[in-house]
Motif scaffolding. Structure first.
Motif, short mmCIF file in Angstrom:
data_model
loop_
_atom_site.label_atom_id
_atom_site.label_comp_id
_atom_site.label_asym_id
_atom_site.label_seq_id
_atom_site.Cartn_x
_atom_site.Cartn_y
_atom_site.Cartn_z
N GLU A 84 -6.52 -9.72 6.50
CA GLU A 84 -7.71 -8.94 6.14
C GLU A 84 -8.27 -8.23 7.37
O GLU A 84 -9.46 -8.25 7.65
N THR A 85 -7.37 -7.62 8.11
CA THR A 85 -7.72 -6.90 9.34
C THR A 85 -7.60 -5.40 9.11
O THR A 85 -6.72 -4.95 8.37
N GLY A 86 -8.45 -4.64 9.75
CA GLY A 86 -8.35 -3.19 9.66
C GLY A 86 -9.35 -2.60 8.69
O GLY A 86 -10.20 -3.30 8.14
N THR A 87 -9.24 -1.32 8.48
CA THR A 87 -10.17 -0.59 7.62
C THR A 87 -9.40 0.16 6.54
O THR A 87 -8.45 0.90 6.83
N LEU A 88 -9.77 -0.05 5.30
CA LEU A 88 -9.15 0.66 4.18
C LEU A 88 -9.72 2.07 4.09
O LEU A 88 -10.94 2.26 4.12
N LEU A 89 -8.85 3.05 4.01
CA LEU A 89 -9.27 4.44 3.90
C LEU A 89 -9.10 4.92 2.47
O LEU A 89 -8.07 4.70 1.84
N ASN A 90 -10.12 5.54 1.95
CA ASN A 90 -10.07 6.08 0.60
C ASN A 90 -9.47 7.48 0.66
O ASN A 90 -10.17 8.47 0.85
N LEU A 91 -8.17 7.54 0.53
CA LEU A 91 -7.45 8.81 0.67
C LEU A 91 -7.31 9.46 -0.71
O LEU A 91 -6.42 9.12 -1.49
#
Length: 226
Positions: free
Chosen positions: A210-217
């Motif tokens: 659960e690392t990082g940032t989800l991008l709404n592409l």
């Protein structure tokens, strides 16, 4: 004589792995003409490494690299005075400069000696093309890729006979060094399939931890399907 890649450790790890099967027993001296990525990743595959010579045609860049990395690596970094000095001082040599159709031939054939391992990441730009032809084994990361470069004109004198691919040697399918006086040249230019594989591994690890940032592409209206 170095550069930085989007995957900064990739060439370093590949070169380190290749050097591990290309070295003579107890070899502990290497030359790295490369950016930070190669130098900093050599600690794992080459635990007996004691010295790394660093050369850059911009002396200030070599000084900065040594200052930045010396406290991070377990071996001594030494600034090389010239390509000739570095070539004649070391068992393992790596270069990452620029890829050109016409070789610069900075390193001369007569500077190279039996038993060395050469790991260019710049095709045949930095090295006299006759070095590959005189090598006991000329190994590449991808035969198909190197043949494509030859078709595009990057080996004016023709591609030297290839003994096998890096992956075949690391997997034990084909031999690496077979005797102490064998000259090994291993050209690793990089393959997209490796970048994609590493990218997927990073992605899977990010999900698991659960690392990082989800991008709404979202597709733009211009590219959206009707």
């Amino acid at each position: 004589m170095g550069d930085r890649y989007a995957n900064p450790g990739g060439h370093g790890f590949v070169c380190g792995g290749a050097a591990s099967w290309g070295l003579r027993p107890l070899a502990c001296l290497a030359a790295v003409c490369r950016a930070k990525s190669t130098s900093s990743t050599q600690r794992r595959p080459l635990p007996e490494l004691k010295k790394v010579y660093v050369y850059d045609n911009r002396e200030a860049a070599a000084d900065a690299l040594i200052d930045e990395l010396q406290t991070e690596v377990p071996f001594t970094l030494i600034k090389g005075k010239s390509p000739e000095e570095v070539t004649k001082s070391c068992e393992v040599l790596s270069s990452a400069t620029i890829i050109l159709k016409d070789p610069l031939s900075v390193v001369k054939k007569e500077w190279v000696s039996a038993g060395q391992t050469i790991l260019p990441c710049d095709l045949n730009t930095f090295w006299d093309p006759e070095i590959a032809r005189s090598a006991g084994k000329y190994i590449v990361d991808s035969i198909e890729e190197h043949e494509l470069f030859e078709q595009m004109g990057y080996f004016p004198a023709g591609l030297a006979p290839i003994a096998g691919e890096t992956g075949e040697v690391l997997a034990g399918v084909k031999p690496g060094r077979e005797h102490a006086d064998e000259l090994i040249l291993n050209s690793n230019i990089g393959m997209a399939v490796c970048d994609v594989t590493v990218g997927r591994a990073i992605y899977d690890r990010a999900l698991a931890t659960e690392t990082g940032t989800l991008l709404n592409l979202k597709p733009s209206p211009r590219n959206a399907r009707s």
